[in-house]
Enzyme design. Structure first.
Site, PDB file in Angstrom:
ATOM      1  N   GLY A   1       0.818  -1.201   0.000  1.00 42.23           N
ATOM      2  CA  GLY A   1       0.000   0.000   0.000  1.00 42.23           C
ATOM      3  C   GLY A   1       0.855   1.255   0.000  1.00 42.23           C
TER       4      GLY A   1
ATOM      5  N   GLY B   1       0.950  -5.385   0.755  1.00 37.30           N
ATOM      6  CA  GLY B   1      -0.227  -5.523  -0.081  1.00 37.30           C
ATOM      7  C   GLY B   1       0.023  -6.280  -1.364  1.00 37.30           C
TER       8      GLY B   1
ATOM      9  N   GLU C   1       6.061  -5.099   7.878  1.00 40.62           N
ATOM     10  CA  GLU C   1       5.292  -4.113   8.642  1.00 40.62           C
ATOM     11  C   GLU C   1       5.848  -3.797  10.027  1.00 40.62           C
ATOM     12  OE1 GLU C   1       2.808  -5.635   5.381  1.00 40.62           O
ATOM     13  OE2 GLU C   1       4.012  -6.611   6.921  1.00 40.62           O
TER      14      GLU C   1
ATOM     15  N   ASP D   1      -0.737  -7.623   7.573  1.00 34.90           N
ATOM     16  CA  ASP D   1      -2.178  -7.599   7.316  1.00 34.90           C
ATOM     17  C   ASP D   1      -2.470  -8.302   5.994  1.00 34.90           C
ATOM     18  OD1 ASP D   1      -1.146  -5.702   5.584  1.00 34.90           O
ATOM     19  OD2 ASP D   1      -2.567  -4.122   6.108  1.00 34.90           O
TER      20      ASP D   1
END
Length: 350
Positions: free
Chosen positions: A66, A114, A137, A145
């Site tokens: 992202g 992502g 992350e 995630d």
């Protein structure tokens, strides 16, 4: 069709999606997420489309994840862009996991965050000699995630825990060993792979796509994770970060020393929350359950100072010297971790 940042085309019996932000390593924006979802829904309804291929423009990466700068700015401004982005991204991840047609992800180059969500949930996951895959992350004050807490616990032994906590990047052989990819194909042959997929009969099924892709595959190199499986399984079998660090300190060799050094550089809060989410993910019944839990944690991250500090140090000031708060894993209490497990409101609809 062109959405500027996403190029969508029909060629023969293949639907082809190209991420088109090469200067930003094809990092994802909300309009890109929406364009991808629209394209997948359209191809699913077209009887003449036998398979869908997703790839990234440029030679450096498939997708770096992202656009964290945009998420940072959104959170600072107090608007809902970050929350909307995560909700729609996670729905897209779930759509890919249950997609009714063969979905082929070409994970050439950098595939992180992502980008893993766009590829590793798919049915046919291709890596190359240039692949560098990671869930990085914890290094930016965030947590794995995009369904990583469903994927990583399924890796052999504690390899997924190592990947999720360290955030270190791995190559093709390790990605396949960890169950995040299926085959290695030389980057120079990817155009030929796409061309071959375009010529499949329109009623082709996954087994036929598998056979086609196998015909392009090449032998794997050594897996670093497999070579260090004993150290990883011994050290990362514990359910607390403190115990993991203590176990690594007792291990000999460069791999354990490097792993320990990396963990000590990550956000202590992120490490503890990531470990908790990975352990709960291991006991979860579905990807949907993990995505809903991850969304709750992500939304709580918007009140976490480490999220802003990590992104500042990584992409804004680029000093690579974040000041975490708290600064040690010992100072992160169970109560602190627990508050991140608040369910998202409204719940994620899948």
């Amino acid at each position: 069709m062109q959405h500027s940042e996403v190029i969508i085309e029909r060629r023969g019996t293949a639907g082809i999606i190209r991420l088109n932000r090469p200067r930003a390593l094809n990092s994802l924006t909300l309009p890109m997420i929406r364009a991808l979802a629209e394209a997948l829904q359209g191809f699913a309804s077209e009887s003449d489309v036998a398979s869908v291929v997703i790839t990234g423009e440029g030679e450096r990466g498939f997708c770096a994840g992202g656009d964290i700068r945009a998420l940072h700015e959104s959170a600072r401004a107090g608007n809902d862009l970050a929350g909307t982005f995560w909700r729609e991204e996670f729905r897209l991840n779930h759509m890919i996991a249950v997609y009714p047609k063969p979905y082929v992800a070409l994970m050439d180059g950098i595939t992180m965050g992502g980008g893993v969500g766009l590829s590793s949930h798919g049915r046919h996951r291709i890596v190359t000699e240039r692949t560098r895959l990671a869930m990085p992350e914890t290094g930016i004050g965030y947590v794995p995630d995009v369904g990583a807490t469903w994927l990583l616990p399924k890796a052999p032994g504690e390899a997924g825990t190592w990947l999720g906590l360290t955030g270190l990047d791995i190559g093709a052989a390790d990605a396949i060993y960890a169950g995040l990819a299926d085959l290695q194909i030389a980057s120079s042959r990817l155009d030929a792979v796409i061309d071959a997929l375009c010529h499949l009969p329109r009623a082709s099924v996954s087994s036929e796509v598998d056979a086609l892709l196998q015909g392009f595959s090449e032998p794997l190199g050594e897996s670093r994770l497999r070579q260090n499986v004993d150290v990883i399984d011994r050290a990362f079998s514990f359910d607390s970060v403190e115990e993991i660090l203590a176990a690594l300190a007792k291990e000999e060799g460069d791999f354990a020393a490097e792993t320990c050094r990396v963990l000590l550089s990550r956000s202590p809060t992120s490490l503890k929350l990531a470990l908790r989410l990975l352990r709960v993910g291991r006991r979860s019944a579905s990807l949907a359950e993990c995505l809903r839990r991850e969304l709750g944690a992500c939304l709580q991250m918007l009140d976490n100072p480490d999220f802003f500090e990590g992104i500042r140090a990584a992409v804004i000031d680029k000093d690579r010297n974040p000041k975490w708060s708290p600064a040690s894993v010992e100072a992160v209490t169970a109560e602190t971790v627990e508050r991140f497990l608040k369910p998202a409101e409204p719940p994620l609809s899948l």
